[in-house]
Write a protein that holds these residues in place. Structure first.
Motif, PDB file in Angstrom:
ATOM      1  N   ASP A   1      37.523   3.296  19.598  1.00  0.00           N
ATOM      2  CA  ASP A   1      36.449   3.749  20.503  1.00  0.00           C
ATOM      3  C   ASP A   1      36.869   4.930  21.382  1.00  0.00           C
ATOM      4  O   ASP A   1      36.504   5.005  22.545  1.00  0.00           O
ATOM      5  CB  ASP A   1      35.979   2.579  21.395  1.00  0.00           C
ATOM      6  CG  ASP A   1      35.509   1.380  20.580  1.00  0.00           C
ATOM      7  OD1 ASP A   1      34.991   1.588  19.461  1.00  0.00           O
ATOM      8  OD2 ASP A   1      35.659   0.243  21.055  1.00  0.00           O
TER       9      ASP A   1
ATOM     10  N   SER B   1      33.701   7.756  20.117  1.00  0.00           N
ATOM     11  CA  SER B   1      32.368   7.162  19.999  1.00  0.00           C
ATOM     12  C   SER B   1      32.552   5.651  19.908  1.00  0.00           C
ATOM     13  O   SER B   1      33.651   5.168  19.664  1.00  0.00           O
ATOM     14  CB  SER B   1      31.676   7.672  18.725  1.00  0.00           C
ATOM     15  OG  SER B   1      32.424   7.297  17.582  1.00  0.00           O
ATOM     16  N   ASN B   2      31.460   4.925  20.115  1.00  0.00           N
ATOM     17  CA  ASN B   2      31.540   3.469  20.043  1.00  0.00           C
ATOM     18  C   ASN B   2      31.491   3.024  18.589  1.00  0.00           C
ATOM     19  O   ASN B   2      30.449   3.083  17.945  1.00  0.00           O
ATOM     20  CB  ASN B   2      30.401   2.846  20.847  1.00  0.00           C
ATOM     21  CG  ASN B   2      30.405   1.327  20.742  1.00  0.00           C
ATOM     22  OD1 ASN B   2      31.371   0.738  20.248  1.00  0.00           O
ATOM     23  ND2 ASN B   2      29.341   0.703  21.188  1.00  0.00           N
ATOM     24  N   GLN B   3      32.624   2.577  18.074  1.00  0.00           N
ATOM     25  CA  GLN B   3      32.715   2.093  16.683  1.00  0.00           C
ATOM     26  C   GLN B   3      32.923   0.581  16.667  1.00  0.00           C
ATOM     27  O   GLN B   3      33.358   0.034  15.668  1.00  0.00           O
ATOM     28  CB  GLN B   3      33.890   2.782  15.980  1.00  0.00           C
ATOM     29  CG  GLN B   3      33.757   4.285  15.856  1.00  0.00           C
ATOM     30  CD  GLN B   3      32.649   4.679  14.899  1.00  0.00           C
ATOM     31  OE1 GLN B   3      32.549   4.135  13.804  1.00  0.00           O
ATOM     32  NE2 GLN B   3      31.800   5.597  15.320  1.00  0.00           N
TER      33      GLN B   3
ATOM     34  N   SER C   1      36.251   3.886   8.726  1.00  0.00           N
ATOM     35  CA  SER C   1      35.160   3.017   9.196  1.00  0.00           C
ATOM     36  C   SER C   1      35.714   1.645   9.576  1.00  0.00           C
ATOM     37  O   SER C   1      36.819   1.278   9.166  1.00  0.00           O
ATOM     38  CB  SER C   1      34.119   2.840   8.091  1.00  0.00           C
ATOM     39  OG  SER C   1      34.664   2.023   7.073  1.00  0.00           O
ATOM     40  N   ASP C   2      34.921   0.896  10.322  1.00  0.00           N
ATOM     41  CA  ASP C   2      35.380  -0.429  10.726  1.00  0.00           C
ATOM     42  C   ASP C   2      35.603  -1.347   9.515  1.00  0.00           C
ATOM     43  O   ASP C   2      36.540  -2.139   9.496  1.00  0.00           O
ATOM     44  CB  ASP C   2      34.469  -1.065  11.781  1.00  0.00           C
ATOM     45  CG  ASP C   2      33.007  -1.103  11.369  1.00  0.00           C
ATOM     46  OD1 ASP C   2      32.645  -0.468  10.360  1.00  0.00           O
ATOM     47  OD2 ASP C   2      32.226  -1.768  12.065  1.00  0.00           O
TER      48      ASP C   2
ATOM     49  N   CYS D   1      40.037   4.171  13.889  1.00  0.00           N
ATOM     50  CA  CYS D   1      38.669   3.796  13.549  1.00  0.00           C
ATOM     51  C   CYS D   1      37.724   4.757  14.253  1.00  0.00           C
ATOM     52  O   CYS D   1      37.564   4.689  15.472  1.00  0.00           O
ATOM     53  CB  CYS D   1      38.406   2.350  13.987  1.00  0.00           C
ATOM     54  SG  CYS D   1      36.767   1.748  13.533  1.00  0.00           S
ATOM     55  N   GLU D   2      37.130   5.674  13.496  1.00  0.00           N
ATOM     56  CA  GLU D   2      36.302   6.726  14.110  1.00  0.00           C
ATOM     57  C   GLU D   2      35.461   7.376  13.017  1.00  0.00           C
ATOM     58  O   GLU D   2      35.823   7.312  11.840  1.00  0.00           O
ATOM     59  CB  GLU D   2      37.234   7.753  14.793  1.00  0.00           C
ATOM     60  CG  GLU D   2      36.564   8.721  15.746  1.00  0.00           C
ATOM     61  CD  GLU D   2      35.778   8.032  16.861  1.00  0.00           C
ATOM     62  OE1 GLU D   2      34.545   8.152  16.831  1.00  0.00           O
ATOM     63  OE2 GLU D   2      36.391   7.390  17.731  1.00  0.00           O
ATOM     64  N   THR D   3      34.359   7.998  13.393  1.00  0.00           N
ATOM     65  CA  THR D   3      33.509   8.667  12.395  1.00  0.00           C
ATOM     66  C   THR D   3      34.300   9.711  11.605  1.00  0.00           C
ATOM     67  O   THR D   3      34.081   9.875  10.412  1.00  0.00           O
ATOM     68  CB  THR D   3      32.312   9.384  13.071  1.00  0.00           C
ATOM     69  OG1 THR D   3      32.841  10.219  14.116  1.00  0.00           O
ATOM     70  CG2 THR D   3      31.338   8.398  13.650  1.00  0.00           C
ATOM     71  N   ILE D   4      35.248  10.399  12.282  1.00  0.00           N
ATOM     72  CA  ILE D   4      36.037  11.420  11.592  1.00  0.00           C
ATOM     73  C   ILE D   4      37.250  10.830  10.867  1.00  0.00           C
ATOM     74  O   ILE D   4      38.029  11.565  10.267  1.00  0.00           O
ATOM     75  CB  ILE D   4      36.518  12.521  12.567  1.00  0.00           C
ATOM     76  CG1 ILE D   4      37.315  11.894  13.724  1.00  0.00           C
ATOM     77  CG2 ILE D   4      35.350  13.333  13.099  1.00  0.00           C
ATOM     78  CD1 ILE D   4      38.115  12.898  14.523  1.00  0.00           C
TER      79      ILE D   4
END
Ligand SMILES: [Zn+2]
Length: 408
Positions: A249, A252-254, A226-227, A220-223
Motif C-alpha cells: 500500500d 495505492s490501496n492494494q 497483484s495481490d 504488491c502494487e499496480t506497477i
C-alpha cells in the motif's frame, strides 16, 4: 582466578535506554551499567545492582555519563546494488518525466542492468561504503533485500554478496529474497504468468535450499505484482519455511496490509494507503508496520501512513532507511528517525523503539537483538547526547561515541 572462570566486560557510569518491553517508555536507567560475557549481555540495569562476581572479573569501561542504547537495527534496505541513479535525478529536476526516463532505459531497469553486469567483487565493493555509513551511526543489524537481479543467478549473487557483507564486517546481516520486486525487462507482459511460476517453482526453492535468504518479500502494487500473485508466492515461501514480508500500500490501496496479515507476515512496509481493515488484521497477526519516510520524502508523496490508526490498533511501529538507488538513496537511520517524527508525527520513544526493539521484531530477531537485556547479543550504541530526544531532533552530525558489536 583460573583461566576458565568467566570473563566479563562492563560498561559503567552510563545512562541506559534499555527498551526492555516490560518497562515504560524507553526503559531509562539513570545510573546504569551493561555487562557481557562473550557475545551475550549478562546484566543491564542499575550500576548498584551489578553482581559482585561480574564487577570483580570484568574489563571496565567508564562511559562518562554517556547514553547507551541497543545497537540500531535497519530493518528494510536494498543496499546491495551497483551504479546509482543520480543522472536520472538530475534529469527529473531539469523537467524530464518518468516516462521519458523509462524510455531511455532509466528507472529500475537501469539498476537491474548494472547489478547483472557487476561481478560479486564489484557489487561488494560498491555496497560496502553504504554499509560503513550505516555502521558509523550505530547500526549493528541490517536487513538486505535482493530484487535487482530478477533472475535466479543474479538474485543469488545479490544475496551472496549480502551474506558476505555480514561475514566480513562486524555487523549482523539478515537477508530477504525480494523475488517479486518488479517484472524483469526481458519478460513480456504475456509471459508474466510463466515468470510467476518460475519464481514459485524454481527460484524460491533454490534460494531456500541454498540458505541464502532469511525471509521472502514482494512488492504488491499496480506497477508490480497483484495481490493474487503475491498470495501464491507467499503460500510457496511459507511451505519452504521462509517467513514473509510485504511492500504494501505504498502508492495505492492494494489491500496489502490485510494480505500481509493473512500470511502472518513479519512486517508490512510503507503502508501510506493502508485502510482500517488491514490495520486491524495486522494488529491481530502481530505484523509490524515498517515506516519508510525516506521514500515518502524523495518521491514528494503527500499521503502519510495512518499512524494514529496503527497506534490505536496496537500495531508495533518500526522505522527504516529503505536505502535504494531509485526512491531513497539514504544511509542515515538517524535522519530516518527525524523524518518519521517530522512527517509522520511519531513520538521520540516510538522513533527509538522503531530502530531497535520493533525493527528487531520486524526481522523476527526480537529474541536476539533490539533491547538491552540479559541473554541478548551485546550490541550497543554509546552516544554523546544529553537526552534520547537528541537522536531524533538533530539533522546532520553524528553523535555516536562508540559502537559495540557482539561484545567487542
Ligand atoms: Zn523497499
Amino acid at each position: 582466578m583460573s583461566l576458565d572462570s568467566p570473563h566479563y566486560r562492563l560498561w559503567r557510569n552510563a545512562r541506559l535506554a534499555t527498551l526492555a518491553p516490560e518497562s515504560p517508555g524507553l526503559g531509562v536507567v539513570e545510573q546504569g551499567a551493561v555487562a557481557c560475557e562473550g557475545e551475550r549481555i549478562v546484566f543491564a540495569g542499575a550500576e548498584a545492582d551489578v553482581p559482585a562476581e561480574v564487577s570483580a572479573a570484568a574489563d571496565i569501561v567508564d562511559c562518562g555519563g554517556r547514553w547507551i542504547t541497543p545497537g540500531l537495527v535497519d530493518c528494510h534496505t536494498h543496499l546491495v546494488y551497483a551504479g546509482d541513479r543520480a543522472t536520472e535525478f538530475e534529469q527529473r529536476l531539469a523537467g524530464a518525466s518518468y516516462e521519458e526516463i523509462a524510455r531511455t532505459g532509466g528507472g529500475i531497469a537501469a539498476t537491474v542492468r548494472a547489478v547483472r553486469a557487476a561481478d560479486d567483487d564489484t557489487l561488494y565493493a560498491e555496497s560496502l561504503p553504504r554499509l560503513h555509513a550505516m555502521m558509523a551511526e550505530g547500526v549493528t543489524t541490517v536487513e538486505i533485500k535482493s530484487g535487482y537481479g530478477l533472475d535466479l543467478d543474479n538474485e543469488r549473487k545479490q544475496l551472496r554478496v549480502a551474506r558476505r557483507l555480514g561475514v566480513e564486517n562486524p555487523v549482523n546481516v539478515v537477508t530477504t529474497f525480494l523475488g517479486a520486486h518488479a517484472w524483469p525487462p526481458e519478460v513480456a507482459p504475456a509471459a508474466r504468468g510463466q515468470h510467476l511460476l518460475h519464481i514459485r517453482e524454481d527460484m524460491l526453492p533454490a534460494i531456500a535450499r541454498e540458505g541464502l535468504a532469511d525471509a521472502f518479500d514482494a512488492f504488491c502494487e499496480t506497477i508490480a505484482f497483484s495481490d493474487e500473485s503475491v498470495a501464491q508466492l507467499f503460500v510457496a515461501a511459507k511451505r519452504l519455511g521462509l517467513p514473509v514480508k510485504l511492500h504494501a500500500d505504498q502508492l495505492s490501496n492494494q489491500r496489502g496490509a490485510a494480505l500481509a496479515a493473512r500470511f502472518d507476515a513479519l512486517s508490512a512496509d510503507h503502508l501510506e494507503f493502508a485502510e482500517a481493515e488491514g490495520v486491524i488484521a495486522m494488529a491481530r497477526a502481530g505484523t509490524v508496520a515498517v515506516l519508510l519516510p525516506g521514500a515518502f520524502y524523495f518521491l514528494r508523496e503527500l499521503k502519510v501512513p495512518p499512524v494514529l490508526m496503527l497506534r490505536q490498533a496496537g500495531v508495533k511501529l518500526a522505522v527504516a532507511t529503505d536505502c535504494n538507488p531509485g526512491t531513497s538513496p539514504m544511509t542515515s537511520l538517524l535522519l530516518a528517525m527525524n523524518m518519521a517524527a517530522t512527517f509522520f508525527r511519531l513520538t521520540v520513544p516510538e522513533c527509538i523503539a522503531g530502530v531497535t526493539r520493533e525493527a528487531a521484531r520486524a526481522l523476527g530477531k526480537q529474541d536476539e537483538v533490539g533491547t538491552l537485556e540479559a541473554g541478548k547479543r551485546c550490541d550497543l550504541a554509546i552516544w554523546d547526547i544529553e537526552q534520547p530526544a537528541d537522536l531524533v531532533y538533530r539533522i546532520g552530525g553524528n553523535p555516536l561515541y562508540r559502537r559495540v558489536w557482539n561484545g567487542q
